[in-house]
Scaffold this motif. Structure first.
Motif, PDB file in Angstrom:
ATOM      1  N   ASN A 195     -12.197 -34.078  -5.226  1.00 41.39           N
ATOM      2  CA  ASN A 195     -13.213 -33.477  -4.360  1.00 41.39           C
ATOM      3  C   ASN A 195     -12.562 -32.620  -3.279  1.00 41.39           C
ATOM      4  OD1 ASN A 195     -16.085 -33.303  -3.696  1.00 41.39           O
ATOM      5  ND2 ASN A 195     -15.601 -34.506  -1.870  1.00 41.39           N
ATOM      6  N   GLU A 196     -11.492 -33.127  -2.687  1.00 40.77           N
ATOM      7  CA  GLU A 196     -10.807 -32.364  -1.635  1.00 40.77           C
ATOM      8  C   GLU A 196     -10.108 -31.139  -2.227  1.00 40.77           C
ATOM      9  OE1 GLU A 196     -10.495 -31.774   2.346  1.00 40.77           O
ATOM     10  OE2 GLU A 196     -11.543 -33.407   1.314  1.00 40.77           O
ATOM     11  N   ALA A 197      -9.560 -31.274  -3.446  1.00 45.51           N
ATOM     12  CA  ALA A 197      -8.954 -30.121  -4.111  1.00 45.51           C
ATOM     13  C   ALA A 197     -10.001 -29.044  -4.372  1.00 45.51           C
ATOM     14  CB  ALA A 197      -8.301 -30.564  -5.415  1.00 45.51           C
ATOM     15  N   ALA A 198     -11.222 -29.464  -4.744  1.00 47.77           N
ATOM     16  CA  ALA A 198     -12.312 -28.497  -4.945  1.00 47.77           C
ATOM     17  C   ALA A 198     -12.663 -27.791  -3.640  1.00 47.77           C
ATOM     18  CB  ALA A 198     -13.532 -29.207  -5.520  1.00 47.77           C
ATOM     19  N   PHE A 199     -12.615 -28.532  -2.516  1.00 48.67           N
ATOM     20  CA  PHE A 199     -12.872 -27.908  -1.217  1.00 48.67           C
ATOM     21  C   PHE A 199     -11.841 -26.831  -0.904  1.00 48.67           C
ATOM     22  CE2 PHE A 199     -15.770 -31.388   0.233  1.00 48.67           C
ATOM     23  CZ  PHE A 199     -16.740 -30.592   0.826  1.00 48.67           C
ATOM     24  N   LEU A 200     -10.583 -27.037  -1.301  1.00 50.97           N
ATOM     25  CA  LEU A 200      -9.543 -26.022  -1.074  1.00 50.97           C
ATOM     26  C   LEU A 200      -9.896 -24.717  -1.774  1.00 50.97           C
ATOM     27  CD1 LEU A 200      -6.343 -28.227  -1.505  1.00 50.97           C
ATOM     28  CD2 LEU A 200      -7.213 -27.249   0.631  1.00 50.97           C
ATOM     29  N   VAL A 201     -10.405 -24.831  -3.008  1.00 53.08           N
ATOM     30  CA  VAL A 201     -10.827 -23.639  -3.747  1.00 53.08           C
ATOM     31  C   VAL A 201     -12.082 -23.055  -3.110  1.00 53.08           C
ATOM     32  CG1 VAL A 201     -11.597 -22.763  -5.990  1.00 53.08           C
ATOM     33  CG2 VAL A 201      -9.796 -24.506  -5.872  1.00 53.08           C
ATOM     34  N   HIS A 202     -13.028 -23.913  -2.773  1.00 49.66           N
ATOM     35  CA  HIS A 202     -14.293 -23.487  -2.166  1.00 49.66           C
ATOM     36  C   HIS A 202     -14.064 -22.718  -0.858  1.00 49.66           C
ATOM     37  CE1 HIS A 202     -18.495 -23.663  -0.976  1.00 49.66           C
ATOM     38  NE2 HIS A 202     -18.174 -24.306   0.135  1.00 49.66           N
ATOM     39  N   GLU A 203     -13.082 -23.164  -0.068  1.00 47.59           N
ATOM     40  CA  GLU A 203     -12.815 -22.552   1.232  1.00 47.59           C
ATOM     41  C   GLU A 203     -11.842 -21.381   1.146  1.00 47.59           C
ATOM     42  OE1 GLU A 203     -11.377 -25.878   3.445  1.00 47.59           O
ATOM     43  OE2 GLU A 203     -13.309 -26.928   3.398  1.00 47.59           O
ATOM     44  N   GLY A 204     -11.307 -21.109  -0.058  1.00 51.43           N
ATOM     45  CA  GLY A 204     -10.395 -19.984  -0.227  1.00 51.43           C
ATOM     46  C   GLY A 204      -8.977 -20.259   0.225  1.00 51.43           C
ATOM     47  N   VAL A 205      -8.607 -21.527   0.412  1.00 49.48           N
ATOM     48  CA  VAL A 205      -7.240 -21.862   0.811  1.00 49.48           C
ATOM     49  C   VAL A 205      -6.260 -21.542  -0.320  1.00 49.48           C
ATOM     50  CG1 VAL A 205      -5.699 -23.731   1.545  1.00 49.48           C
ATOM     51  CG2 VAL A 205      -8.068 -23.654   2.375  1.00 49.48           C
ATOM     52  N   ALA A 206      -6.668 -21.822  -1.554  1.00 46.20           N
ATOM     53  CA  ALA A 206      -5.846 -21.537  -2.733  1.00 46.20           C
ATOM     54  C   ALA A 206      -6.748 -21.552  -3.951  1.00 46.20           C
ATOM     55  CB  ALA A 206      -4.735 -22.573  -2.881  1.00 46.20           C
ATOM     56  N   ASP A 207      -6.317 -20.856  -5.013  1.00 42.53           N
ATOM     57  CA  ASP A 207      -7.100 -20.934  -6.244  1.00 42.53           C
ATOM     58  C   ASP A 207      -6.706 -22.195  -7.021  1.00 42.53           C
ATOM     59  OD1 ASP A 207      -4.760 -20.384  -7.795  1.00 42.53           O
ATOM     60  OD2 ASP A 207      -5.121 -18.231  -7.630  1.00 42.53           O
ATOM     61  N   VAL A 286      -6.864 -20.871 -21.146  1.00 41.34           N
ATOM     62  CA  VAL A 286      -6.660 -19.461 -21.452  1.00 41.34           C
ATOM     63  C   VAL A 286      -6.148 -18.748 -20.207  1.00 41.34           C
ATOM     64  CG1 VAL A 286      -7.797 -17.327 -22.201  1.00 41.34           C
ATOM     65  CG2 VAL A 286      -8.504 -19.524 -23.160  1.00 41.34           C
ATOM     66  N   THR A 287      -5.235 -17.814 -20.383  1.00 38.16           N
ATOM     67  CA  THR A 287      -4.707 -17.047 -19.259  1.00 38.16           C
ATOM     68  C   THR A 287      -5.843 -16.353 -18.511  1.00 38.16           C
ATOM     69  OG1 THR A 287      -2.672 -16.636 -20.488  1.00 38.16           O
ATOM     70  CG2 THR A 287      -3.112 -15.208 -18.600  1.00 38.16           C
ATOM     71  N   GLY A 288      -5.714 -16.328 -17.183  1.00 35.26           N
ATOM     72  CA  GLY A 288      -6.764 -15.717 -16.378  1.00 35.26           C
ATOM     73  C   GLY A 288      -7.968 -16.614 -16.203  1.00 35.26           C
ATOM     74  N   SER A 289      -7.738 -17.920 -16.368  1.00 31.22           N
ATOM     75  CA  SER A 289      -8.852 -18.860 -16.386  1.00 31.22           C
ATOM     76  C   SER A 289      -9.546 -18.996 -15.044  1.00 31.22           C
ATOM     77  CB  SER A 289      -8.371 -20.231 -16.850  1.00 31.22           C
ATOM     78  OG  SER A 289      -7.324 -20.686 -16.010  1.00 31.22           O
ATOM     79  N   ARG A 290      -8.896 -18.551 -13.961  1.00 33.13           N
ATOM     80  CA  ARG A 290      -9.534 -18.688 -12.659  1.00 33.13           C
ATOM     81  C   ARG A 290     -10.832 -17.876 -12.598  1.00 33.13           C
ATOM     82  NH1 ARG A 290      -4.924 -16.131  -9.000  1.00 33.13           N
ATOM     83  NH2 ARG A 290      -3.709 -17.050 -10.673  1.00 33.13           N
ATOM     84  N   ASP A 291     -10.957 -16.879 -13.473  1.00 31.21           N
ATOM     85  CA  ASP A 291     -12.183 -16.069 -13.492  1.00 31.21           C
ATOM     86  C   ASP A 291     -13.388 -16.858 -13.985  1.00 31.21           C
ATOM     87  OD1 ASP A 291     -10.685 -13.917 -12.650  1.00 31.21           O
ATOM     88  OD2 ASP A 291     -10.254 -13.238 -14.678  1.00 31.21           O
ATOM     89  N   ALA A 292     -13.173 -18.078 -14.471  1.00 31.78           N
ATOM     90  CA  ALA A 292     -14.287 -18.895 -14.947  1.00 31.78           C
ATOM     91  C   ALA A 292     -15.166 -19.367 -13.806  1.00 31.78           C
ATOM     92  CB  ALA A 292     -13.764 -20.122 -15.710  1.00 31.78           C
ATOM     93  N   LEU A 293     -14.610 -19.405 -12.596  1.00 35.13           N
ATOM     94  CA  LEU A 293     -15.349 -19.958 -11.471  1.00 35.13           C
ATOM     95  C   LEU A 293     -16.444 -19.020 -10.982  1.00 35.13           C
ATOM     96  CD1 LEU A 293     -12.466 -21.481  -9.342  1.00 35.13           C
ATOM     97  CD2 LEU A 293     -14.177 -22.709 -10.659  1.00 35.13           C
ATOM     98  N   PRO A 294     -17.574 -19.581 -10.548  1.00 35.82           N
ATOM     99  CA  PRO A 294     -18.574 -18.766  -9.857  1.00 35.82           C
ATOM    100  C   PRO A 294     -18.074 -18.445  -8.463  1.00 35.82           C
ATOM    101  CG  PRO A 294     -19.220 -21.068  -9.787  1.00 35.82           C
ATOM    102  CD  PRO A 294     -17.984 -20.990 -10.642  1.00 35.82           C
ATOM    103  N   ALA A 295     -18.708 -17.535  -7.782  1.00 36.29           N
ATOM    104  CA  ALA A 295     -18.343 -17.235  -6.410  1.00 36.29           C
ATOM    105  C   ALA A 295     -18.393 -18.523  -5.595  1.00 36.29           C
ATOM    106  CB  ALA A 295     -19.293 -16.203  -5.824  1.00 36.29           C
ATOM    107  N   ALA A 296     -17.390 -18.720  -4.753  1.00 29.86           N
ATOM    108  CA  ALA A 296     -17.268 -19.991  -4.038  1.00 29.86           C
ATOM    109  C   ALA A 296     -18.420 -20.211  -3.067  1.00 29.86           C
ATOM    110  CB  ALA A 296     -15.938 -20.058  -3.318  1.00 29.86           C
ATOM    111  N   ARG A 297     -18.984 -19.164  -2.509  1.00 35.19           N
ATOM    112  CA  ARG A 297     -20.014 -19.358  -1.487  1.00 35.19           C
ATOM    113  C   ARG A 297     -21.206 -18.472  -1.760  1.00 35.19           C
ATOM    114  NH1 ARG A 297     -15.959 -19.204   3.775  1.00 35.19           N
ATOM    115  NH2 ARG A 297     -14.605 -20.865   3.063  1.00 35.19           N
TER     116      ARG A 297
END
Length: 297
Positions: A195-207, A286-297
């Motif tokens: 959950n805290e790792a998800a918050f890091l992505v949600h807040e833009g601290v790291a992908d 798959v390479t470039g998988s970070r694009d799977a995420l919806p906009a964080a906010r």
């Protein structure tokens, strides 16, 4: 060998049924959706054929599948000595299911609740046999994981606990005894971490890839917390965190909004093909998988 009913043919139920059948047990795999059962049986056949590629034993898929009967009718579990429930981590759904299990199962059958967070005593209260309800927290992927948490409820008898312990031993599982508490040991810690790792992505601290790389490279973890979330299922992570938050009424378990958004978007991880990463048909990222995420906010 024991006749076992596995209720719920999702990721966990599929793994439990495969593990049991590989070890010689006769299995009934039940789900309310016939297509889900068909997909589960197909997945078990594929997993058996590919087992040796991932460090598992050579397995005859036809022999394993011959021990499994799939269906949608709870009447199929009437002759089972143990009933293993694996449905979604949702209290309302479990509340609807257990009275039906209670009515359909043999009076002497032991119920095993495969839950990641809900207290076993609470689940046992839904039945007329609380003394024969035992908690087992299987890890994913079930056939590959050597250990489980074994949890008695308040009323669980030593006899019921021993019967389940013997079944686990026949499955090749080390049973680690844990007292009954919401989240047990593993998920009291793991769900907070994810959950805290998800918050890091949600807040833009790291992908997601960066978060996971820190855990792999700095701490020697074989998988990062967000890779683990995709393996378990992002929706399952959310439901488990929600159960912890409701039970303990502690703000440290507040679910990350990104987990809610991903669950609503169907980005459930490996099982859906997208989560914190994208996956191909074999389950590889798959390479470039970070694009799977919806906009964080």
């Amino acid at each position: 060998m024991t006749n076992v009913a596995v209720v719920g043919a999702g990721v966990m139920g599929t793994g439990v049924a495969q593990n049991l059948a590989q070890r010689g047990h006769t299995v009934v795999l039940i789900d309310r959706d016939a297509q889900t059962v068909e997909r589960a049986l197909a997945r078990i056949g594929l997993n058996c054929r590919l087992s040796h590629m991932f460090g598992g034993p050579e397995t005859d898929s036809e022999e394993v599948l011959s021990r499994i009967t799939g269906g949608t009718d709870l009447a199929l579990l009437a002759d089972s000595e143990v009933v293993i429930e694996n449905i979604t981590e949702n209290w309302e759904l479990k509340s609807e299911l257990y009275p039906g299990l209670d009515a359909a199962a043999h009076p002497d059958a032991v119920f095993v609740a495969n839950t990641s967070a809900i207290p076993i005593t609470r689940i046992a209260s839904l039945t007329s046999r609380p003394e024969r309800v035992v908690g087992v927290h299987f890890m994913n992927p079930v056939p590959m994981k050597p250990a489980v948490e074994l949890i008695p409820g308040h009323h669980t008898t030593p006899e019921a606990l021993e019967r389940v312990r013997n079944l686990l031993d026949s499955m090749g599982k080390k049973a680690i005894d844990v007292n009954d508490a919401c989240g047990f040991v593993s998920n009291r810690v793991l769900m907070l971490t994810v959950n805290e790792a998800a918050f890091l992505v949600h807040e833009g601290v790291a992908d997601a890839e960066t978060v996971d790389e820190v855990f792999r490279s700095c701490f020697g973890h074989p998988m990062g917390p967000l890779e683990t979330a995709d393996l378990i299922g992002v929706d399952t992570i959310l439901y488990s965190v929600e159960v912890l938050h409701e039970h303990y009424a502690d703000s440290k378990y507040r679910p990350c909004p990104l987990l809610k958004k991903m669950t609503d978007a169907g980005l459930h991880g490996r099982k859906s093909g997208q989560g914190f990463y994208r996956y191909d048909g074999s389950g590889a990222a798959v390479t470039g998988s970070r694009d799977a995420l919806p906009a964080a906010r």
